[in-house]
Design a protein around this motif. Structure first.
Motif, PDB file in Angstrom:
ATOM      1  N   ASP A  75      -7.899  -0.095  12.433  1.00 10.22           N
ATOM      2  CA  ASP A  75      -7.163   0.522  13.116  1.00 10.22           C
ATOM      3  C   ASP A  75      -6.060  -0.788  13.252  1.00 10.22           C
ATOM      4  O   ASP A  75      -5.034  -0.464  13.201  1.00 10.22           O
ATOM      5  CB  ASP A  75      -7.354   1.397  14.743  1.00 10.22           C
ATOM      6  N   THR A  78      -3.809  -0.948  10.265  1.00  2.92           N
ATOM      7  CA  THR A  78      -2.736  -0.019  10.108  1.00  2.92           C
ATOM      8  C   THR A  78      -1.404  -1.167  11.094  1.00  2.92           C
ATOM      9  O   THR A  78       0.114  -0.758  10.321  1.00  2.92           O
ATOM     10  CB  THR A  78      -2.719   0.829  10.377  1.00  2.92           C
ATOM     11  N   TYR A 150      -7.735  -0.601   4.368  1.00  6.94           N
ATOM     12  CA  TYR A 150      -5.625  -0.090   4.600  1.00  6.94           C
ATOM     13  C   TYR A 150      -5.349   1.100   3.511  1.00  6.94           C
ATOM     14  O   TYR A 150      -6.239   0.973   2.496  1.00  6.94           O
ATOM     15  CB  TYR A 150      -5.382  -0.801   4.655  1.00  6.94           C
ATOM     16  N   ARG A 151      -5.872   2.237   4.414  1.00  7.37           N
ATOM     17  CA  ARG A 151      -4.625   2.783   3.817  1.00  7.37           C
ATOM     18  C   ARG A 151      -3.577   3.548   3.768  1.00  7.37           C
ATOM     19  O   ARG A 151      -3.268   4.332   4.782  1.00  7.37           O
ATOM     20  CB  ARG A 151      -5.930   4.237   3.647  1.00  7.37           C
ATOM     21  N   PRO A 152      -2.322   2.789   3.351  1.00  4.92           N
ATOM     22  CA  PRO A 152      -0.781   4.050   3.682  1.00  4.92           C
ATOM     23  C   PRO A 152      -0.843   4.857   3.197  1.00  4.92           C
ATOM     24  O   PRO A 152      -1.112   6.150   2.357  1.00  4.92           O
ATOM     25  CB  PRO A 152      -0.601   2.557   3.008  1.00  4.92           C
ATOM     26  N   GLU A 153      -0.638   5.837   4.338  1.00  7.88           N
ATOM     27  CA  GLU A 153      -0.519   7.257   4.935  1.00  7.88           C
ATOM     28  C   GLU A 153       0.990   7.327   3.633  1.00  7.88           C
ATOM     29  O   GLU A 153       1.803   8.223   3.090  1.00  7.88           O
ATOM     30  CB  GLU A 153      -0.029   7.404   5.982  1.00  7.88           C
ATOM     31  N   ARG A 235       6.423  -0.747   8.465  1.00  4.88           N
ATOM     32  CA  ARG A 235       5.555  -0.760   9.332  1.00  4.88           C
ATOM     33  C   ARG A 235       5.401   1.329   9.309  1.00  4.88           C
ATOM     34  O   ARG A 235       4.820   2.081   8.613  1.00  4.88           O
ATOM     35  CB  ARG A 235       5.167  -1.394  10.776  1.00  4.88           C
ATOM     36  N   ASN A 239       3.179   3.447   7.134  1.00  4.00           N
ATOM     37  CA  ASN A 239       2.163   4.358   7.683  1.00  4.00           C
ATOM     38  C   ASN A 239       3.035   5.687   7.595  1.00  4.00           C
ATOM     39  O   ASN A 239       2.598   7.032   7.852  1.00  4.00           O
ATOM     40  CB  ASN A 239       2.051   4.056   8.974  1.00  4.00           C
TER      41      ASN A 239
END
Length: 274
Positions: A75, A78, A150-153, A235, A239
């Protein structure tokens, strides 16, 4: 006996070569950019820092403070990774100014100014090489984040937009350090001044923690810190969070202001040295 003087061989060669065309602005810019990139071989610290800084801060802070700040390292990543993207690029901007200071002190700057090319090509070529370094450093941050989970939305589009925004801000800082280098042509001094400016901006920001828990006086500084806006914009884009438009706008404003002030100053100082 003939009294006609025989021409020297060099005169014959010059006459045969004829007049050469002046290099265009684009070609001259590309040449200076290539030169700046090749100089990294003789000063590998630029490349090492582009790798070491994002790796050090991202890995160290994620696993040291991730659980305490966000409950888990995943978390916290992110929150942290877009911030370290902005910080890493900001820190490595100082090397462009250091490179220019070295060119001034060694006399290369004056030799380049004597060439029959567009004078702005020297400055613009340096910016192009800086952009290449910043994209490389951004790639290191993104790949590192993916490896760490990390998986960027925001997907590829959000990541690309964040990188473009951060690189643009980095180039505006490059102009600032170029102006410092032309005013004080000493590598050590340029790097020292850059560190004095960038370290407080990096740590007194929202990169590592949210400012809600900070004292009022510190939070006031964090909220006007341009690096905080750039980190928040990156960010939001990476995200895909709501409210990113405001941070993006402020980041673009900060980039435009720094560029509008420093670009004419660099060109003025460039001409004045002649």
């Amino acid at each position: 006996m003939s009294t006609t003087a025989e021409p020297y061989p060099i005169d014959v060669l010059l006459a045969a070569a004829g007049s050469r065309r002046r290099a265009g602005a684009l070609a001259a810019t590309a040449t200076f950019a290539r030169r700046a990139l090749l100089k990294i071989r003789h000063d590998p610290k630029q490349l090492v820092d582009s790798i070491a800084i994002p790796v050090l801060f991202t890995v160290l802070f994620t696993y040291l403070f991730g659980g305490a700040v966000s409950g888990s390292p995943g978390d916290y990543l992110t929150l942290l990774l877009p911030g370290t993207l902005a910080m890493s690029i900001a820190i490595v901007t100082m090397y462009g100014g250091a490179r220019l200071a070295k060119d001034v002190t060694t006399g290369a700057f004056d030799r380049f100014r004597s060439l029959s090319v567009w004078r702005g090509a020297f400055v613009l070529g340096g910016l192009v090489s800086d952009a290449v370094r910043y994209v490389f450093a951004s790639g290191v941050v993104v790949v590192l984040g993916l490896v760490m989970g990390y998986r960027p939305e925001g997907g590829v589009t959000g990541v690309a937009a964040a990188v473009a925004l951060v690189v643009a801000f980095g180039l505006s800082l490059s102009l600032l350090w170029a102006a410092v280098a032309l005013l004080v042509p000493d590598q050590a001094v340029v790097i020292s001044i850059a560190n004095v400016v960038l370290m407080p901006l990096s740590f007194a920001s929202n990169i590592f923690v949210q400012p809600a828990t900070m004292p009022g006086w510190l939070r006031a500084f964090v909220e006007v810190n341009p690096l905080s806006h750039v980190a928040a914009a990156a960010r939001g884009l990476m995200n895909h969070t709501a409210g990113a438009a405001g941070a993006v706008t402020w980041s673009l404003v900060a980039t435009a202001v720094v560029t509008a002030v420093c670009a004419p100053l660099v060109l003025h100082l460039y001409g004045r040295r002649g």
